[in-house]
Design a protein around this motif. Structure first.
Motif, short mmCIF file in Angstrom:
data_model
loop_
_atom_site.label_atom_id
_atom_site.label_comp_id
_atom_site.label_asym_id
_atom_site.label_seq_id
_atom_site.Cartn_x
_atom_site.Cartn_y
_atom_site.Cartn_z
N ARG A 156 7.40 11.71 -6.91
CA ARG A 156 8.10 12.17 -5.69
C ARG A 156 7.25 11.79 -4.48
N LEU A 157 7.86 11.10 -3.54
CA LEU A 157 7.14 10.58 -2.39
C LEU A 157 7.53 11.29 -1.11
N PRO A 158 6.54 11.89 -0.42
CA PRO A 158 6.83 12.38 0.92
C PRO A 158 7.09 11.19 1.85
N PRO A 159 7.70 11.40 3.00
CA PRO A 159 8.09 10.29 3.88
C PRO A 159 6.95 9.31 4.20
N GLU A 160 5.76 9.80 4.44
CA GLU A 160 4.66 8.90 4.81
C GLU A 160 4.23 8.01 3.64
N ALA A 161 4.32 8.51 2.41
CA ALA A 161 3.99 7.70 1.24
C ALA A 161 5.08 6.67 0.98
N ARG A 162 6.31 7.07 1.17
CA ARG A 162 7.43 6.12 1.02
C ARG A 162 7.30 5.00 2.05
N ALA A 163 6.96 5.35 3.29
CA ALA A 163 6.80 4.35 4.34
C ALA A 163 5.66 3.39 3.99
N ALA A 164 4.58 3.91 3.44
CA ALA A 164 3.45 3.06 3.04
C ALA A 164 3.85 2.12 1.91
N LEU A 165 4.65 2.60 0.99
CA LEU A 165 5.11 1.76 -0.12
C LEU A 165 5.98 0.62 0.40
N ILE A 166 6.90 0.95 1.26
CA ILE A 166 7.81 -0.06 1.81
C ILE A 166 7.07 -1.01 2.76
N GLY A 167 6.10 -0.49 3.49
CA GLY A 167 5.38 -1.28 4.48
C GLY A 167 4.33 -2.21 3.91
N GLY A 168 4.03 -2.11 2.65
CA GLY A 168 3.02 -2.98 2.04
C GLY A 168 1.71 -2.24 1.83
N ASN A 169 0.92 -2.75 0.91
CA ASN A 169 -0.31 -2.08 0.51
C ASN A 169 -1.38 -3.15 0.28
N LYS A 170 -2.58 -2.95 0.84
CA LYS A 170 -3.67 -3.92 0.69
C LYS A 170 -4.04 -4.14 -0.77
N LYS A 171 -3.83 -3.12 -1.61
CA LYS A 171 -4.18 -3.23 -3.03
C LYS A 171 -3.16 -4.03 -3.82
N GLY A 172 -2.00 -4.29 -3.24
CA GLY A 172 -0.93 -4.99 -3.95
C GLY A 172 0.33 -4.15 -3.97
N ASP A 173 1.31 -4.59 -4.71
CA ASP A 173 2.59 -3.89 -4.81
C ASP A 173 2.47 -2.78 -5.84
N PRO A 174 2.55 -1.52 -5.41
CA PRO A 174 2.41 -0.40 -6.34
C PRO A 174 3.40 -0.42 -7.50
N LEU A 175 4.59 -0.95 -7.29
CA LEU A 175 5.58 -0.96 -8.36
C LEU A 175 5.24 -1.99 -9.43
N VAL A 176 4.69 -3.13 -9.02
CA VAL A 176 4.25 -4.14 -9.98
C VAL A 176 3.04 -3.62 -10.76
#
Length: 163
Positions: A38-58
């Motif tokens: 379960r993602l609060p809004p700021e975590a969802r935004a970070a997921l959609i906005g990209g992550n320096k570590k890579g794609d969390p879903l991959v």
């Protein structure tokens, strides 16, 4: 024996033990489990906005596969099994990330623990990759959805099961 009256096979004389499966027939078995992150809004935004570590879903998908393969290292009384296949789904929904894993083997014991470990490994990796955005991320609803094969037969989670 019914589930309510089932003997706990990992205990004998009050002591933990690894069940001896050497006389059991190797059969085709599978198990499917799920988990939600379960993602609060700021975590969802970070997921959609990209992550320096890579794609969390991959990364989650790969973590699920690795977790299933290493289950016997984490679940102390679990047998190491040759996994013959694993299908992982990691999907973003409005409320968070839904993870499912189906694990298959041909062996003397089932792969329920491998399926559950797969979804937990995936969920923990999503948390790890997004924790900088929010510590309020929740891992919920980790459960077995179905299993097939073995002496206890098939199981499919139903509406009357504990929720």
């Amino acid at each position: 024996m019914s589930e309510a009256g089932a003997a706990l096979t990992h205990f004998q004389g009050g002591q933990p033990r690894m069940v001896d499966v050497s006389d059991k027939q190797a059969t085709s078995r599978s198990a499917t489990a799920e988990a939600w992150v379960r993602l609060p809004p700021e975590a969802r935004a970070a997921l959609i906005g990209g992550n320096k570590k890579g794609d969390p879903l991959v990364v989650a998908r790969l973590a699920a596969i690795g977790g299933a393969k290493r289950t016997a290292d984490l679940v102390l009384l679990c047998h190491p099994l040759p996994i013959t296949g694993i299908d992982v789904s990691v999907q973003l929904h409005e409320e968070g990330v839904h993870i499912t894993a189906t694990v298959r083997t041909v062996g003397p014991t089932g792969v329920e623990m491998e399926a559950l470990t797969a979804v937990m490994s995936a969920a923990l990796n999503v948390y790890d990759m997004l924790k900088a955005a929010s510590k309020a991320i929740e891992i919920t609803d980790v459960r077995l959805l179905a299993k097939s094969g073995g002496k206890s037969g098939d199981y499919r989670r139903g509406p009357g099961d504990f929720t």
